[in-house]
Scaffold this motif. Sequence first.
Motif, PDB file in Angstrom:
ATOM      1  N   LEU A  26     -83.514  16.295 -11.752  1.00 27.38           N
ATOM      2  CA  LEU A  26     -83.622  15.392 -10.599  1.00 27.38           C
ATOM      3  C   LEU A  26     -84.078  14.039 -11.112  1.00 27.38           C
ATOM      4  O   LEU A  26     -84.926  13.967 -12.006  1.00 27.38           O
ATOM      5  N   GLY A  27     -83.525  12.940 -10.553  1.00 28.90           N
ATOM      6  CA  GLY A  27     -83.948  11.628 -11.028  1.00 28.90           C
ATOM      7  C   GLY A  27     -83.612  10.506 -10.071  1.00 28.90           C
ATOM      8  O   GLY A  27     -83.031  10.709  -8.998  1.00 28.90           O
ATOM      9  N   ILE A  28     -84.001   9.310 -10.474  1.00 31.58           N
ATOM     10  CA  ILE A  28     -83.769   8.097  -9.690  1.00 31.58           C
ATOM     11  C   ILE A  28     -82.760   7.218 -10.422  1.00 31.58           C
ATOM     12  O   ILE A  28     -82.686   7.215 -11.648  1.00 31.58           O
ATOM     13  N   ASN A  29     -81.974   6.474  -9.628  1.00 34.95           N
ATOM     14  CA  ASN A  29     -80.945   5.585 -10.150  1.00 34.95           C
ATOM     15  C   ASN A  29     -81.290   4.133  -9.845  1.00 34.95           C
ATOM     16  O   ASN A  29     -81.899   3.836  -8.813  1.00 34.95           O
ATOM     17  N   ALA A  30     -80.850   3.247 -10.697  1.00 41.06           N
ATOM     18  CA  ALA A  30     -80.867   1.812 -10.436  1.00 41.06           C
ATOM     19  C   ALA A  30     -79.661   1.220 -11.157  1.00 41.06           C
ATOM     20  O   ALA A  30     -79.341   1.626 -12.280  1.00 41.06           O
ATOM     21  N   GLY A  31     -78.953   0.292 -10.501  1.00 43.17           N
ATOM     22  CA  GLY A  31     -77.757  -0.238 -11.132  1.00 43.17           C
ATOM     23  C   GLY A  31     -77.303  -1.561 -10.559  1.00 43.17           C
ATOM     24  O   GLY A  31     -77.856  -2.065  -9.563  1.00 43.17           O
ATOM     25  N   PHE A  32     -76.277  -2.106 -11.190  1.00 44.12           N
ATOM     26  CA  PHE A  32     -75.696  -3.398 -10.813  1.00 44.12           C
ATOM     27  C   PHE A  32     -74.182  -3.252 -10.874  1.00 44.12           C
ATOM     28  O   PHE A  32     -73.623  -2.801 -11.881  1.00 44.12           O
ATOM     29  N   LYS A  33     -73.515  -3.596  -9.768  1.00 44.93           N
ATOM     30  CA  LYS A  33     -72.063  -3.496  -9.681  1.00 44.93           C
ATOM     31  C   LYS A  33     -71.491  -4.883  -9.388  1.00 44.93           C
ATOM     32  O   LYS A  33     -71.852  -5.523  -8.403  1.00 44.93           O
ATOM     33  N   LYS A  34     -70.577  -5.343 -10.263  1.00 46.04           N
ATOM     34  CA  LYS A  34     -69.996  -6.676 -10.137  1.00 46.04           C
ATOM     35  C   LYS A  34     -68.474  -6.585 -10.158  1.00 46.04           C
ATOM     36  O   LYS A  34     -67.886  -6.056 -11.103  1.00 46.04           O
ATOM     37  N   TYR A  35     -67.823  -7.108  -9.098  1.00 45.25           N
ATOM     38  CA  TYR A  35     -66.365  -7.093  -9.029  1.00 45.25           C
ATOM     39  C   TYR A  35     -65.786  -8.267  -9.806  1.00 45.25           C
ATOM     40  O   TYR A  35     -66.206  -9.420  -9.639  1.00 45.25           O
ATOM     41  N   LEU A  36     -64.792  -7.953 -10.652  1.00 42.48           N
ATOM     42  CA  LEU A  36     -64.084  -8.986 -11.410  1.00 42.48           C
ATOM     43  C   LEU A  36     -62.941  -9.577 -10.602  1.00 42.48           C
ATOM     44  O   LEU A  36     -62.556 -10.725 -10.797  1.00 42.48           O
ATOM     45  N   ASN A  37     -62.370  -8.757  -9.715  1.00 46.38           N
ATOM     46  CA  ASN A  37     -61.395  -9.205  -8.721  1.00 46.38           C
ATOM     47  C   ASN A  37     -61.532  -8.267  -7.526  1.00 46.38           C
ATOM     48  O   ASN A  37     -62.554  -7.584  -7.387  1.00 46.38           O
ATOM     49  N   LYS A  38     -60.526  -8.177  -6.661  1.00 46.80           N
ATOM     50  CA  LYS A  38     -60.656  -7.362  -5.459  1.00 46.80           C
ATOM     51  C   LYS A  38     -60.707  -5.865  -5.754  1.00 46.80           C
ATOM     52  O   LYS A  38     -61.179  -5.079  -4.928  1.00 46.80           O
TER      53      LYS A  38
END
Length: 486
Positions: free
Chosen positions: A63-75
Motif C-alpha cells: 500500500l502506498g501514496i502517489n505524487a506526480g506531474f502530467k504535462k500534455y505535449l499536444n492534445k
Amino acid sequence: MKTQKGFIKIDFLSIEMPETNILNESNMGFSGIHYNLFLNESFYTGIGIYGSTSGQRGGFFTLGINAGFKKYLNKKLYIDTGFHFGGGGGAGAPDGGGAFILPHVNLGYSFEHFSLNTGWSYVNFFDDGLIKGNQLNVALEIPIDFNYSIYKNSESTFSSEVLNTSSWNQKTKKTSFMLHLNNLKVKSDADATTGEVLKGKTIRLAGFEFSNYLSKNWFAFLKVDGAYSGIRAGYMDVLLGAGYNFSFNKNRTNILTKFGIGAGGGGGVDSEGGFMLYPDISIEQQLFSDVYISLNKGYLLTPSRYFSTSTFGVGLKYYVERNGSFSNEKTFNKGKFKGIEVVLKQDWYFNAKRMTNPTEDMHQISLQVNLDLNKNLFLAGQTSFANFGNAGAYAEGLVGFGVKTNNLLNGKTTFFTQFLAGAAGGGNISTGEGLIIKPSIGTDYQLNSTLSLRGAFGYVKAKGGNLSNPFINFGLKYNFSFLNMK
C-alpha cells in the motif's frame, strides 16, 4: 456542488528478483490499482495498492501514496512523471521492513475515454530489503471525476423540489458498500508452503466490497478480504471485476452475477504467482430502506487450479443514490448530505511481539475510510501494511465504528474514539490465526475545509497470538460530503 477531477490507474511492471531461497527465480509480475486526484491542471496525488500476479510470490501486497506531474505535449500526447512510496511485502520475499520507493517517467497517449502510457520505473525496498532494479512499466488510465460538497454541509437535508432547482439537478449514480464474511473451502491438493495440508480446510475471511453502477444493471466492483481464522495468519486477496444485477419482487430482491480478477495469497497459501479468478453469484434481500442482506456462492482459484476453493459467505449491503436529484427508476422526497473521511496515517507499534525474531518496534502505513451515520457516529474500514521494523509482510484489514464530538476549541478541533477488529498477519508478527482488536482515541485539527491533521493512541491485541501492545499514529484527513437521495 464542487467537482474533483481524478483518474483510476491500473499498471503493471515485471520486477527482477534477487537470488534467495528460490533458485533462478522468475520475475515477479507487480500489478497495481490507484486513484489519483488532480491538485491543479498538472499535479496529482493519490493512493495505490499493488499485488503479485505472476512469478512465485503470490501473496505479496503493498500500500502506498502517489505524487506526480502530467504535462500534455499536444492534445493527445503527454509526459507523466511520478513517485510512489509505500510499504508491504510477503510470500517469503526479501522485503526487509517493507518500505519501498517506485518512481516512474512515462510517455502516454489519450484516447476518447481512456489513455495508455509506458516508460521507465525503478523499485527499491530500501529498509534492508533486497528487491531493487529498473524495469519497463505499462499503465491504463481512466478519468473518474466526482461531485461533492464541503464536509460542514454533512447531515444537511433538502427537499427534492429545492434540489431540482440547484446545481444538483442531474441523474443520480447508484453505489453500494458491503461488509461481509466469506469462507474459502479448499478443493485443490496444493499444501501450504509450511507443509500443512490445506485440502478440506475452510479459510475464514472478513472484508468489504465497493460497487459502482455503470448503467441500470451493470456495475464494477472492488473487493478486499483478509483471513482471521482457519489457517496461519497472513492470507488476503484483492479483486476487481464487473457484474450484472437482476432485480425483481418490486426491487426488494436481487440476484447478482459477478466475475473478478486480482491477486491473492499469503498465510502459507501457495497461490503460485498470485493471479486469481473469481466467478460468483449472490442473492440479496431487502431488510429495510436501502439495507440488504446478501448470500453468495462462487469460486476463487488460480488459472491452473493449482490452488482452488469454493466460496460461500454473507454480507450486509447499503445502497445509495448519490450526487443527483432524480432517477429514471425511483422517486425521491428529499436528499441528505453524508460525510466521508479518508485518513492516511503512519502507525507506530511499540514492541510488536514476533513469533521467532527478537521483539522490536514496528511501523506501518495505514489507510482508513469513515462513513458518517450522523454527526457523531461513523462506520470505519482500514487497511495497513508494515513499512519499517523488519516485518515487511505484515498487513491488517479491519472494520468497526467510532464516536466523535462536535467541533470544539474555535470550531477547529474534534475528539474521537473508535473500535476496530478484523484480520492481520504476516511478517513474523505473532497474531495467531489473524483476529485482532484495535481500540483507540484521538483528535483532529482542521487546516481548511477539506484537510485536517490527525493524531491518536490506542492498543492492539491479537486473539490466539502474543501481539499485545500500545501504539500511536499521526496522519492527514481528507473529508467531504456527498448527496444521498431518499
